[in-house]
Scaffold this motif. Sequence first.
Motif: not given
Length: 307
Positions: A190, A192-195, A251-254, A257, A263-264
């Motif tokens: 798992r 983030p969509a934007d890893n 990809s997981v939005e929420v 992970f 995600a940042r």
Amino acid sequence: MREVCVIGGSRYFGKRLVARLLAAGDRVTVVNRGSSAPPGGVRHLVADRNDEASLHNALGDRTFDVVVDQVCYTPRQAATARRVFGGRTGRYLLTSTVEVYEYEDSDTPVREDAVDPHGVTVDLDAPWDDPEYLERHYGEGKRQAEAVLAADPRLPWASVRSAHVLGGADDFTGRVEHYASRMRDGRPIRVPADNRPATYISVDEIADFLFWAVGQEFTGPVNANSHGPLVTADICEAVRRVTGGTAEFASVEVGTFSPFSFARSYAMDNTRAARLGFPFTHTSAWLGTAVAETLHAPGRKTPKDED
């Protein structure tokens, strides 16, 4: 010969630091609760660092050239340490973390001045004794611990903001094994969509850095990370070369992970430390070895996680 006190120092890169100090001929005092034995050759003092009287009694009239605090997680602990060690050490070195930058989302690697300890609000009344609260506020606890030390000009201090640490047969986190088990079982990883990328340092390099820092005179925060940020896929590729398997990313939005998936950005700028004279390596020089020694550790356990 230096007199060095290490608070903690019985596991992972703490025990590697102690070994380096001893090899250099330093006299080392290790302070911990006695739940685990320190390396041989040190003076061992048993005390609860949360109990100010216990710490005072254990130390007696001892003084030190440098104190390295490996296990300070809260402003309360820092305040106790400041009172106990003020006047008995020439320098106080706090092991801090990249997590102090958890609110600094930037595509540019962050420098130390992004979080100035003098501008951090300290809340000594927060429930720091609650393990769940402390886990959720790990970065905040370290931020406020730095702020407490910074507030006392009589105590020369420095904080080593360590990147995420990889490697070692004694890695107790299970984070690398998380990837190995999922790749082996064909379960998705798992992310983030934007890893986003993060900076890392090997267990041996952070021990080298702390040993080097003991002999320096700089004060204030300093970032410690190898050159070359990594993303989840880089770590998975290193795992694949050791254990085989295929990394399948979901990809997981929420939600939760996988470890080392962000995600940042968690990229730090290590220019200050490099200018002070520490020669950082590149992650490509040690990543494969770090992953292999962790996964080849005898008796390693597969972590339990949810699908």
